[in-house]
Design an enzyme around this catalytic site. Structure first.
Site, PDB file in Angstrom:
ATOM      1  CB  CYS A  26      -8.335  10.609  24.107  1.00  0.00           C
ATOM      2  SG  CYS A  26      -7.481   9.215  23.348  1.00  0.00           S
ATOM      3  CB  CYS A  80     -11.238   6.612  13.812  1.00  0.00           C
ATOM      4  SG  CYS A  80     -10.360   7.454  12.470  1.00  0.00           S
ATOM      5  CB  ALA A  81     -16.363   3.339  14.652  1.00  0.00           C
ATOM      6  CG  ASP A 137     -12.248   9.370  18.698  1.00  0.00           C
ATOM      7  OD1 ASP A 137     -11.336  10.118  19.088  1.00  0.00           O
ATOM      8  OD2 ASP A 137     -12.769   8.510  19.423  1.00  0.00           O
TER       9      ASP A 137
END
Length: 460
Positions: A368, A244-245, A315
């Site tokens: 995050c 998931c760049a 991510d």
């Protein structure tokens, strides 16, 4: 611009942010791009005031609604001027003069609001704690459950503006040489506490025209995000997927750690973001990255590359609760799926990406987010259905790689603003067994893969 004109610009920006379904920073960029006549100092003042109001959204709204008014952009701007900037009512009335470039004159209701708020301060003993720390209703219970008695201290830290962190490009600089290069542009930076590649900049200087940035010596990246990339621990020659760049921040860090050797595949369902990231890859002098857009987390490309990669970073899309000090508007106007949709999506992404990990390879899951359900809860559920994966404690990764002091206790990398002065991040490192038993389910899946195989998606 006059102070009144700047105030009018703030009201216009807040109105756009309320009306346009895009992140506040993107709305702000478009606003200034369409008004090139606004000078840099005025842009800075307008942006700072707008963000200050966004950071006080709940508290300003509480006061405004307490006096029987709606928290419109004008009302929040008025309340901010009175409660936080401590301007007296007379000065505020003069600024809302209705003159050229100034805000329109106050209505009778707005005059009543000014009268009700005049001489008060932003904090009030009757204000609920969740309002005081700017925690939205949907997030209060899960954040309290996760943080326990640290709820208040962490939420208060999230009220602050995030620092400006840079990551050095080890192919072109080290921390000392990057600090010297930045100093030539009168930018003061010092090494970060946890990341061996990080620098923290004093203030928020514009970097776009700075040689150290243009030449690829440094990239903007929060120290916490850098630590997630460190947890991947890639080696030169590895085959790595950043599943998931997004804009490619962690991709850049991983590729640089590999010293331009091996291959990093940057994947994302948003092909436009990958195309924009290509310029960052070029500036950094990295040629071991290829970008590959995916149609979904179950793209056929994943099936055709099962067990091919040494490292796979997921991510995952998440609530973003760990980045609220950087994106204060996202507390109140989530632009993507809600938590109920995100948790199953994360599980599906993790399950699909795990197929790419070779025996003996490593899967790294990161968010995050501060929420247990998106972090430890996801890992517990994944391990129940994937017995060939085991948790590798972060302390072991740090010791093996020589990264220095471990930022946190426990098996996972859990970073919070109050403890680490980074954005809130979570990362789990999972090792896949070197040898796997051959199961009928795997055989059946291989047969299905062969039957549905299609050509690769176009590479960016």
């Amino acid at each position: 611009m006059t102070p009144a004109a700047r105030l009018q610009a703030v009201i216009e920006l807040l109105t756009d942010i309320d009306d346009i379904t895009r992140p506040a920073d993107a709305v702000m960029s478009a606003y200034f791009r369409n008004r090139r006549y606004i000078g840099s100092k005025d842009r800075t003042n307008i942006a700072q005031t707008t963000y200050a109001i966004l950071r006080r959204h709940a508290r300003l709204g509480w006061w405004i609604e307490r006096t029987g008014h709606r928290p419109t952009p004008r009302a929040r701007t008025l309340a901010y001027a009175l409660l936080e900037e401590r301007r007296n009512a007379g000065v505020v009335l003069e600024m809302f003069s209705g003159g050229k470039f100034a805000p329109e004159r106050l209505s009778e209701k707005e005059l009543a609001l000014v009268g009700a708020l005049d001489t008060h301060t932003l904090d009030h003993p009757e204000m609920p704690e969740a309002v005081r720390v700017e925690c939205p209703d949907w997030a209060e219970a899960p954040i309290r459950a996760t943080l326990g008695d640290r709820f208040t201290v962490e939420m208060e830290k999230l009220l602050d503006a995030a620092p400006l962190d840079l990551r050095i490009n080890p192919l072109k600089a080290n921390q000392a040489s990057a600090i010297k290069a930045l100093a030539k542009a009168q930018i003061v930076a010092e090494t970060t506490q946890w990341s061996p590649f990080g620098l923290r900049v004093k203030g928020r200087p514009p970097l776009g025209g700075v040689d150290a940035f243009k030449d690829g010596l440094v990239e903007i990246q929060d120290e916490g995000s850098q630590l997630v990339a460190l947890a991947v621990a890639p080696k030169p020659g590895h085959q790595v997927v950043d599943f998931c760049a997004g804009a490619g921040g962690k991709t850049l860090a991983i590729a640089a750690m590999m010293k331009n050797k091996g291959r990093v595949v940057a994947c994302d369902v948003l092909a436009g973001r990958l195309k924009r990231a290509a310029e960052r890859f070029r500036r950094a002098g990295l040629h071991n990255i290829e970008a590959h857009p995916l149609t979904s987390e179950r793209d056929p490309w994943v099936k055709r590359h099962k067990r091919k990669f040494d490292r796979v970073l997921v991510d995952a899309p998440c609530s973003g609760t760990g980045t609220w000090r950087r994106n204060p508007d996202s507390r109140w106007r989530p632009l993507g799926p809600g938590l109920a949709e995100l948790v199953p999506l994360q599980a599906n992404i993790l399950d699909s990406a795990a197929r790419l990990v070779k025996p003996g390879g490593r899967l790294i899951y990161a968010t995050c987010s501060l929420l247990f359900d998106e972090n430890e809860g996801q890992i517990a559920a994944f391990l129940e259905t994937h017995p060939d994966f085991t948790v590798k404690p972060v302390a072991e990764v740090w010791a093996e790689e020589g990264f220095g002091a471990v930022p946190c206790e426990g098996p996972y990398l859990r970073l919070t603003p109050a403890r680490h002065d980074t954005d809130g991040f979570f990362a789990a490192v999972l090792d896949r067994k070197a040898e796997e038993p051959v199961e009928s389910a795997e055989t059946d899946e291989a047969a299905v893969d062969e039957a549905v195989e299609t050509s690769d998606a176009e590479t960016v």
